[in-house]
Scaffold this motif. Structure first.
Motif, PDB file in Angstrom:
ATOM      1  N   ILE A  10      -4.458  15.804  15.688  1.00  0.00           N
ATOM      2  CA  ILE A  10      -4.919  14.868  14.662  1.00  0.00           C
ATOM      3  C   ILE A  10      -5.127  15.600  13.332  1.00  0.00           C
ATOM      4  O   ILE A  10      -4.742  15.113  12.260  1.00  0.00           O
ATOM      5  N   ILE A  11      -5.749  16.766  13.394  1.00  0.00           N
ATOM      6  CA  ILE A  11      -5.991  17.554  12.190  1.00  0.00           C
ATOM      7  C   ILE A  11      -4.662  17.943  11.528  1.00  0.00           C
ATOM      8  O   ILE A  11      -4.499  17.836  10.302  1.00  0.00           O
ATOM      9  N   LYS A  12      -3.699  18.350  12.348  1.00  0.00           N
ATOM     10  CA  LYS A  12      -2.376  18.718  11.824  1.00  0.00           C
ATOM     11  C   LYS A  12      -1.707  17.518  11.163  1.00  0.00           C
ATOM     12  O   LYS A  12      -1.152  17.615  10.068  1.00  0.00           O
ATOM     13  N   PHE A  13      -1.790  16.365  11.835  1.00  0.00           N
ATOM     14  CA  PHE A  13      -1.186  15.147  11.296  1.00  0.00           C
ATOM     15  C   PHE A  13      -1.843  14.769   9.969  1.00  0.00           C
ATOM     16  O   PHE A  13      -1.166  14.432   8.995  1.00  0.00           O
ATOM     17  N   ALA A  14      -3.172  14.805   9.958  1.00  0.00           N
ATOM     18  CA  ALA A  14      -3.905  14.394   8.766  1.00  0.00           C
ATOM     19  C   ALA A  14      -3.602  15.310   7.576  1.00  0.00           C
ATOM     20  O   ALA A  14      -3.446  14.835   6.441  1.00  0.00           O
ATOM     21  N   LYS A  15      -3.511  16.612   7.831  1.00  0.00           N
ATOM     22  CA  LYS A  15      -3.190  17.550   6.757  1.00  0.00           C
ATOM     23  C   LYS A  15      -1.777  17.310   6.236  1.00  0.00           C
ATOM     24  O   LYS A  15      -1.551  17.251   5.021  1.00  0.00           O
ATOM     25  N   TYR A  16      -0.843  17.153   7.153  1.00  0.00           N
ATOM     26  CA  TYR A  16       0.568  16.985   6.766  1.00  0.00           C
ATOM     27  C   TYR A  16       0.762  15.711   5.947  1.00  0.00           C
ATOM     28  O   TYR A  16       1.528  15.684   4.979  1.00  0.00           O
TER      29      TYR A  16
ATOM     30  N   VAL B 258      -3.992  12.741   4.595  1.00  0.00           N
ATOM     31  CA  VAL B 258      -4.959  11.685   4.871  1.00  0.00           C
ATOM     32  C   VAL B 258      -6.296  12.060   4.234  1.00  0.00           C
ATOM     33  O   VAL B 258      -6.802  13.157   4.423  1.00  0.00           O
ATOM     34  N   LYS B 259      -6.868  11.132   3.489  1.00  0.00           N
ATOM     35  CA  LYS B 259      -8.097  11.433   2.761  1.00  0.00           C
ATOM     36  C   LYS B 259      -9.325  10.702   3.312  1.00  0.00           C
ATOM     37  O   LYS B 259     -10.446  10.918   2.850  1.00  0.00           O
TER      38      LYS B 259
ATOM     39  N   ILE C 191     -13.504  16.052  12.056  1.00  0.00           N
ATOM     40  CA  ILE C 191     -12.130  16.101  11.557  1.00  0.00           C
ATOM     41  C   ILE C 191     -12.111  15.983  10.037  1.00  0.00           C
ATOM     42  O   ILE C 191     -11.370  16.702   9.353  1.00  0.00           O
ATOM     43  N   ALA C 192     -12.926  15.090   9.504  1.00  0.00           N
ATOM     44  CA  ALA C 192     -12.973  14.907   8.056  1.00  0.00           C
ATOM     45  C   ALA C 192     -13.377  16.202   7.356  1.00  0.00           C
ATOM     46  O   ALA C 192     -12.802  16.577   6.323  1.00  0.00           O
ATOM     47  N   LYS C 193     -14.351  16.879   7.922  1.00  0.00           N
ATOM     48  CA  LYS C 193     -14.803  18.138   7.336  1.00  0.00           C
ATOM     49  C   LYS C 193     -13.701  19.185   7.394  1.00  0.00           C
ATOM     50  O   LYS C 193     -13.502  19.954   6.440  1.00  0.00           O
ATOM     51  N   GLU C 194     -12.965  19.205   8.496  1.00  0.00           N
ATOM     52  CA  GLU C 194     -11.896  20.189   8.693  1.00  0.00           C
ATOM     53  C   GLU C 194     -10.782  20.029   7.662  1.00  0.00           C
ATOM     54  O   GLU C 194     -10.184  21.012   7.215  1.00  0.00           O
ATOM     55  N   ILE C 195     -10.498  18.801   7.269  1.00  0.00           N
ATOM     56  CA  ILE C 195      -9.391  18.555   6.339  1.00  0.00           C
ATOM     57  C   ILE C 195      -9.879  18.201   4.935  1.00  0.00           C
ATOM     58  O   ILE C 195      -9.096  17.775   4.085  1.00  0.00           O
TER      59      ILE C 195
ATOM     60  N   VAL D 136       0.837  -1.209   0.000  1.00  0.00           N
ATOM     61  CA  VAL D 136       0.000   0.000   0.000  1.00  0.00           C
ATOM     62  C   VAL D 136       0.870   1.257   0.000  1.00  0.00           C
ATOM     63  O   VAL D 136       2.020   1.234   0.435  1.00  0.00           O
ATOM     64  N   LYS D 137       0.306   2.357  -0.495  1.00  0.00           N
ATOM     65  CA  LYS D 137       1.070   3.601  -0.649  1.00  0.00           C
ATOM     66  C   LYS D 137       1.429   4.245   0.684  1.00  0.00           C
ATOM     67  O   LYS D 137       2.474   4.870   0.830  1.00  0.00           O
ATOM     68  N   ARG D 138       0.537   4.151   1.640  1.00  0.00           N
ATOM     69  CA  ARG D 138       0.784   4.756   2.951  1.00  0.00           C
ATOM     70  C   ARG D 138       0.536   3.718   4.034  1.00  0.00           C
ATOM     71  O   ARG D 138      -0.140   2.717   3.815  1.00  0.00           O
ATOM     72  N   LYS D 139       1.091   3.954   5.201  1.00  0.00           N
ATOM     73  CA  LYS D 139       0.976   2.998   6.306  1.00  0.00           C
ATOM     74  C   LYS D 139       0.106   3.512   7.448  1.00  0.00           C
ATOM     75  O   LYS D 139      -0.281   2.751   8.329  1.00  0.00           O
ATOM     76  N   GLU D 140      -0.208   4.807   7.472  1.00  0.00           N
ATOM     77  CA  GLU D 140      -0.947   5.404   8.583  1.00  0.00           C
ATOM     78  C   GLU D 140      -2.439   5.477   8.275  1.00  0.00           C
ATOM     79  O   GLU D 140      -2.827   5.842   7.163  1.00  0.00           O
ATOM     80  N   PHE D 141      -3.252   5.158   9.258  1.00  0.00           N
ATOM     81  CA  PHE D 141      -4.697   5.334   9.104  1.00  0.00           C
ATOM     82  C   PHE D 141      -5.269   5.907  10.395  1.00  0.00           C
ATOM     83  O   PHE D 141      -4.820   5.586  11.491  1.00  0.00           O
ATOM     84  N   VAL D 142      -6.261   6.785  10.254  1.00  0.00           N
ATOM     85  CA  VAL D 142      -6.847   7.496  11.385  1.00  0.00           C
ATOM     86  C   VAL D 142      -8.166   6.840  11.761  1.00  0.00           C
ATOM     87  O   VAL D 142      -9.064   6.674  10.918  1.00  0.00           O
ATOM     88  N   THR D 143      -8.297   6.467  13.042  1.00  0.00           N
ATOM     89  CA  THR D 143      -9.499   5.790  13.525  1.00  0.00           C
ATOM     90  C   THR D 143     -10.156   6.597  14.639  1.00  0.00           C
ATOM     91  O   THR D 143      -9.504   7.386  15.314  1.00  0.00           O
ATOM     92  N   GLN D 144     -11.441   6.339  14.842  1.00  0.00           N
ATOM     93  CA  GLN D 144     -12.167   7.081  15.874  1.00  0.00           C
ATOM     94  C   GLN D 144     -11.730   6.708  17.279  1.00  0.00           C
ATOM     95  O   GLN D 144     -11.666   7.550  18.151  1.00  0.00           O
TER      96      GLN D 144
END
Length: 318
Positions: free
Chosen positions: A247-253, A256-257, A273-277, A204-212
């Motif tokens: 989390i928002i900073k991490f996701a933007k950097y 994360v889609k 968070i999804a809406k923010e990014i 896979v292209k990335r290894k990080e995933f954001v969970t609730q």
């Protein structure tokens, strides 16, 4: 804030005094099968697969109920009292020790499915978690709590199935060969599931995933991924504003889609968070319970885990 189980112990005492007095152990149902009580969905599914035709298996926690903060009723306690076998995961069910003590039954076989598995540490105590448990499962020496979500790792799930098979064989030696055969057949399916995860997630292209919430640590470790949880081990926990900002900073950097949420818990934090990014949301199911619709559609552990794999592959290849 940490929760205490002392009031529950008092409640259990009242239940057993007023309702369970005089109930006798029931080593088997009227049809001669083992009377097996499990706690929440994965324990029910694993046990049912191993028991086959030799046991009547029930789950205490109903479809659609989130198990972390669930507590047994008087009716549930009666089932615990009369069970010939009781199966639980460990840690998730903070009420179990008090319930087993109050609903005493010397003939009952108790199976802690996660016993013998090295447990990971969760988030620090001060970040909140919503669990309370006893003895060596209470917390690690450095103040962190232990993560119970071993069933989400197909490799560790195999160990839980083996532990359940051994317990059922102890309760019903006459059918131990059948329990072993059933366990081996289901473990073969779990091994195939493991192969699918391992093969699919290698490139896979990335290894990080954001969970609730922090439910996928074992799965992430098994397949070389990194879980970035919004909240702690309790799915109902809401993160502090500074954690949300991180989390928002991490996701933007990391561009994360997809932000993952789950079926039994309000997804508002994940959606915020999804809406923010400017990302989308998707389901990553921790299998702490199936919804009524999932059960009606004949979903089970294997089908849901395959859906989780598809969701992960899609998100990690964006």
């Amino acid at each position: 804030m940490r929760k205490t189980w002392i009031p529950k112990a008092l409640a259990f005492a009242a239940i057993t005094t007023g309702i369970l007095t005089g109930c006798s152990a029931s080593p088997a149902s009227s049809d001669g099968k083992l009377n097996v009580v499990t706690t929440f969905y994965p324990m029910y599914e694993f046990t049912k697969q191993v028991a086959g035709e030799h046991a009547n298996v029930v789950a205490l926690i109903p479809a659609g109920a989130e198990p972390h903060d669930w507590e047994p009723s008087a009716k549930d306690m009666k089932k615990v009292k009369e069970a010939s076998v009781f199966v639980y995961n460990g840690i998730v069910e903070g009420w179990v020790d008090d319930a087993l003590e109050s609903a005493g039954n010397e003939k009952r076989i108790v199976i802690e499915a996660s016993k013998g598995i090295t447990l990971m540490e969760g988030l620090p105590e001060e970040e909140g978690h919503g669990h309370e448990h006893k003895d060596d499962h209470k917390e690690a020496q450095d103040g962190k709590v232990l993560d119970p979500h071993v069933w989400l790792d197909p490799v560790l799930a195999q160990k839980e199935v083996n532990t359940i098979a051994e317990g059922l064989a102890q309760a019903d030696p006459a059918h131990k060969d059948d329990y072993r055969k059933n366990a081996d057949a289901y473990i073969a399916k779990l091994q195939a599931l493991d192969t699918s995860f391992r093969t699919s997630l290698t490139s896979v292209k990335r290894k990080e995933f954001v969970t609730q919430h922090t439910a996928f640590g074992y799965l992430a470790k098994e397949y070389g991924l990194t879980q970035v949880p919004i909240a702690g081990l309790s799915p109902e926990e809401e993160p502090a504003p500074d954690k949300m900002a991180d989390i928002i900073k991490f996701a933007k950097y990391n561009q994360v889609k997809t932000i993952f949420f789950e079926t039994l818990v309000d997804p508002k934090v994940a959606k915020t968070i999804a809406k923010e990014i400017n990302a989308k949301t998707d389901v990553l199911n921790p299998l702490e319970g199936l919804t009524s619709k999932e059960m009606k559609d004949n979903h089970d552990y294997l089908s849901v885990m395959n859906s989780n794999l598809e969701a992960l592959m899609k998100a990690l290849n964006e």
